[in-house]
Design an enzyme around this catalytic site. Structure first.
Site, PDB file in Angstrom:
ATOM      1  N   ASP A 272       0.813  -1.221   0.000  1.00 52.90           N
ATOM      2  CA  ASP A 272       0.000   0.000   0.000  1.00 52.90           C
ATOM      3  C   ASP A 272       0.846   1.270   0.000  1.00 52.90           C
ATOM      4  OD1 ASP A 272       0.776  -0.743   2.601  1.00 52.90           O
ATOM      5  OD2 ASP A 272      -0.885   0.322   3.542  1.00 52.90           O
ATOM      6  N   HIS A 273       2.172   1.088  -0.062  1.00 50.61           N
ATOM      7  CA  HIS A 273       3.055   2.250  -0.114  1.00 50.61           C
ATOM      8  C   HIS A 273       3.908   2.316  -1.383  1.00 50.61           C
ATOM      9  CE1 HIS A 273       2.430   3.721   4.089  1.00 50.61           C
ATOM     10  NE2 HIS A 273       1.953   2.489   4.195  1.00 50.61           N
TER      11      HIS A 273
ATOM     12  N   HIS B 139      -3.186   7.611   7.353  1.00 54.28           N
ATOM     13  CA  HIS B 139      -3.050   6.150   7.339  1.00 54.28           C
ATOM     14  C   HIS B 139      -4.115   5.484   8.207  1.00 54.28           C
ATOM     15  CE1 HIS B 139      -1.060   2.139   7.517  1.00 54.28           C
ATOM     16  NE2 HIS B 139      -0.646   2.505   6.307  1.00 54.28           N
TER      17      HIS B 139
END
Length: 301
Positions: free
Chosen positions: A64-65, A268
């Protein structure tokens, strides 16, 4: 200094939320920080010029990064990019990206440089005449860095009235801005403090995601103008933080308080929550100047 939030939610992308990615505008740079899936779509949606992104900083190798990185690199190629592109990230990122390019028979028509990181200590990873970027070692399930972006002190400003009063010629203006004094034809020395005004205040931005609560980062982010700190959970789910190595909104606020930062941006968020407002409410019980990141949101400081 302007911050564009392209995505700020944890784990998987959804139709209404995007994983982590943001663009920091600082001293005529556009720095891309993390590149979750869908980043290039968000760049287009918010009309951020691809061509101005020359430096990409990847915090860690959870999908997800960085799963949007290969797509962005490929799109740069299709757009006939010519500028060099620099990618800063954990050791292994070069192998991952080049494998995908080779397997798909792709290439880049521009120079692609990887700066792989492995140090457990803070280090300078980028520097020019106006900006310096340092790593912030974080505590997560895999090797992870945050990033500290700091403006350098600029040139002083001309004191127009004083310059006119002493009849200083233009040829000396750059010298005055650089801090120099001027000697008149009469031999009199006019000190810089009379001819100039202080430079603009510098700004700083610290990106800290993903990480569990960790007070060891406080000396690195002391008194920054803006701290982006992950807040995956609310306090009611604090029991998940040790296993997942994430933080709560209250923990992010405690770091901000101890570091005496000027502004805290939370992000986040776990997608288990129906609203992000409670994150601000909880954080403000500890630290007052709390802002909530959200996809598409811009902050200017």
């Amino acid at each position: 200094m302007k911050l564009h939030i392209l995505g700020c939610y944890a784990a998987t992308p959804r139709t209404i939320t995007n994983p982590t990615s943001q663009v920091l505008e600082m001293k005529n740079h556009l720095f891309l920080i993390d590149c979750g899936e869908g980043t290039q779509v968000q760049l287009r949606k918010h009309k951020i010029k691809f061509s101005r992104i020359n430096h990409i900083f990847i915090s860690h190798l959870h999908g997800d990064h960085f799963y949007g990185l290969i797509g962005l690199i490929s799109t740069f190629m299709l757009l006939n990019r010519e500028n060099d592109l620099h990618v800063y990230g954990p050791k292994g990122i070069k192998e991952i990206i080049l494998l995908q390019l080779r397997a798909s028979g792709s290439y880049t028509g521009y120079n692609l440089y990887f700066h792989e990181l492995a140090s457990l200590e803070s280090e300078v990873i980028y520097e020019d005449d106006t900006v310096v970027v340092k790593t912030i070692p974080l505590q997560h399930r895999i090797y992870t860095n945050g990033f500290l972006f700091q403006e350098k002190v600029g040139k002083r400003h001309l004191n127009i009235e004083a310059v006119a009063h002493y009849k200083i010629e233009k040829v000396y203006f750059d010298k005055i801005k650089a801090g120099g004094s001027v000697t008149l034809d009469s031999g009199e020395v006019i000190g810089n403090e009379l001819l100039s005004l202080p430079p603009d205040p510098t700004k700083s931005y610290a990106f800290c995601s993903d990480t569990q609560y960790d007070e060891s980062i406080i000396p690195l982010i002391k008194e920054v103008d803006v701290l982006y700190h992950e807040a995956t959970f609310l306090d009611s789910e604090a029991h998940y933080t040790e296993r997942t190595k994430h933080a709560t909104a209250k923990e992010a606020a405690q770091i901000a308080k101890l570091a005496k930062v000027k502004n805290l941006i939370l992000g986040h968020y776990s997608t288990r929550y129906g609203s992000i407002e409670p994150f601000k409410t909880e954080a403000q019980t500890i630290f007052e100047n709390v802002l909530l990141a959200d996809d598409g949101k811009e902050f200017e400081f």
